[in-house]
Write an enzyme that holds these catalytic residues in place. Sequence first.
Site, mmCIF file in Angstrom:
data_model
loop_
_atom_site.group_PDB
_atom_site.id
_atom_site.type_symbol
_atom_site.label_atom_id
_atom_site.label_comp_id
_atom_site.label_asym_id
_atom_site.label_seq_id
_atom_site.Cartn_x
_atom_site.Cartn_y
_atom_site.Cartn_z
ATOM 1 N N GLY A 95 -13.558 -1.436 13.538
ATOM 2 C CA GLY A 95 -12.791 -0.841 12.454
ATOM 3 C C GLY A 95 -11.355 -1.345 12.419
ATOM 4 C CD GLU A 125 6.622 -1.880 7.980
ATOM 5 O OE1 GLU A 125 6.096 -2.900 8.442
ATOM 6 O OE2 GLU A 125 6.867 -1.722 6.789
ATOM 7 C CB CYS A 164 -0.940 -0.001 1.200
ATOM 8 S SG CYS A 164 -0.104 -0.115 2.800
ATOM 9 C CG ASN A 165 2.724 2.764 3.030
ATOM 10 O OD1 ASN A 165 1.801 3.536 2.806
ATOM 11 N ND2 ASN A 165 2.946 2.241 4.215
ATOM 12 N NE ARG A 166 8.404 0.526 0.643
ATOM 13 C CZ ARG A 166 9.259 1.541 0.790
ATOM 14 N NH1 ARG A 166 10.089 1.855 -0.185
ATOM 15 N NH2 ARG A 166 9.309 2.223 1.909
#
Length: 424
Positions: free
Chosen positions: A189, A112, A50-52
């Site tokens: 959520g 992370e 999702c980030n790269r």
Amino acid sequence: MAFLALGINHKTASVDVRERVAFTPEQLVEALRQLCNLTASREAAILSTCNRSELYLEQEQISADEVLAWLAGYHNLSLEELRACAYVHQDDAAVRHMMRVASGLDSMVLGEPQILGQMKSAYAVAREAGTVGPLLGRLFQATFSTAKTVRTDTAIGENPVSVAFAAVSLAKQIFTDMHRSQALLIGAGETITLVARHLHEQGVKRIVVANRTLERARMLAEQFGAHAVLLADIPDELVNSDIVISSTASQLPILGKGAVERALKQRKHKPIFMVDIAVPRDIEPEVGELDDVYLYTVDDLHEVVAENLKSRQGAAQAAEELVGGGVVEFMQRLRELAAVDVLRAYRQQAERTRDEELAKAQRMLANGSSAEDVMAQLARGLTNKLLHAPSVQLKKLSADGRFDALAVAQELFALDEGTDKQAQ
């Protein structure tokens, strides 16, 4: 031979662009094969999160523009739009980038751990597609090894830097034996899902998920063997709950002081740990005034996260040094491998010369020559033939003014020029 690492990430591209450049799992194998067929890339792997979205390539000669054009075409983007947010790293810089990514040093959340698993998956898919060969394969293995060293030898991943993880970590400080604790989660959520995962990993005895819609609560509860209830059931569940963590989108408080007071009486004032992650708040602030209640808000957790981020940033410097060492070691080994083919060819040539001269010596013996003459001829023949090609090349280099090459030859053959002159 050249390594390339190119792509976009959360630092260079908006979510909209990242979504358009992302690869689905179903696309990866075909995309990898197409990448190797349509560009100069001999080996390739794709990391898409999702980030790269990043491409790791091995090419005979650098052709980054060609690869960017392929990437733009594959995702129906204009090359100018992609070039505006893309980055390209070559050779040593590409190796460093891959090692930093795998170590969590280039992540949105510093340190992370998920990214290392995602890189391992990217490697596995590339192997399945048949687009990873010996060079990129060695780079991935060196990358994994360096990332493991960073995790082992630094504190970059030790302290929680997500609100969900921080909430569970605070609970562990109050309830040392999580296996005997029961948790009530209010909401269903993304944040509560992460909280549920962390609590489940800690072995919490029983988890209850309360939500406005029972179906949504059940969907989450089934993932972790939890129990699903409606918000109206919270007072009944509160009595047995040691940990309460809430994160809903409600505009009004869901849990009031009166309900908690009643639950504490039934619990005989056994402590309750509460975390209100919601904004606006789900738990009335007055609840924090009650004895035997430990109430934390999202601001309290942000302080914990900020402090832990400082700790990780301190460890990042040590991690960067380990990555630097990993790059140097890998490139040194790669350069050593580059000599293997030359050494192999040189040895084969020398062995052919040896066999030829040995055959001559055996014929001389068969024709009655003395052993002494045969050995002398064998030695002369080997010496002359082994020195012939280097001698010719050295003379040519000298005639061309290539004195740098002559110096290399001096080092290559381990010649001590001063000793030789004295001997003369």
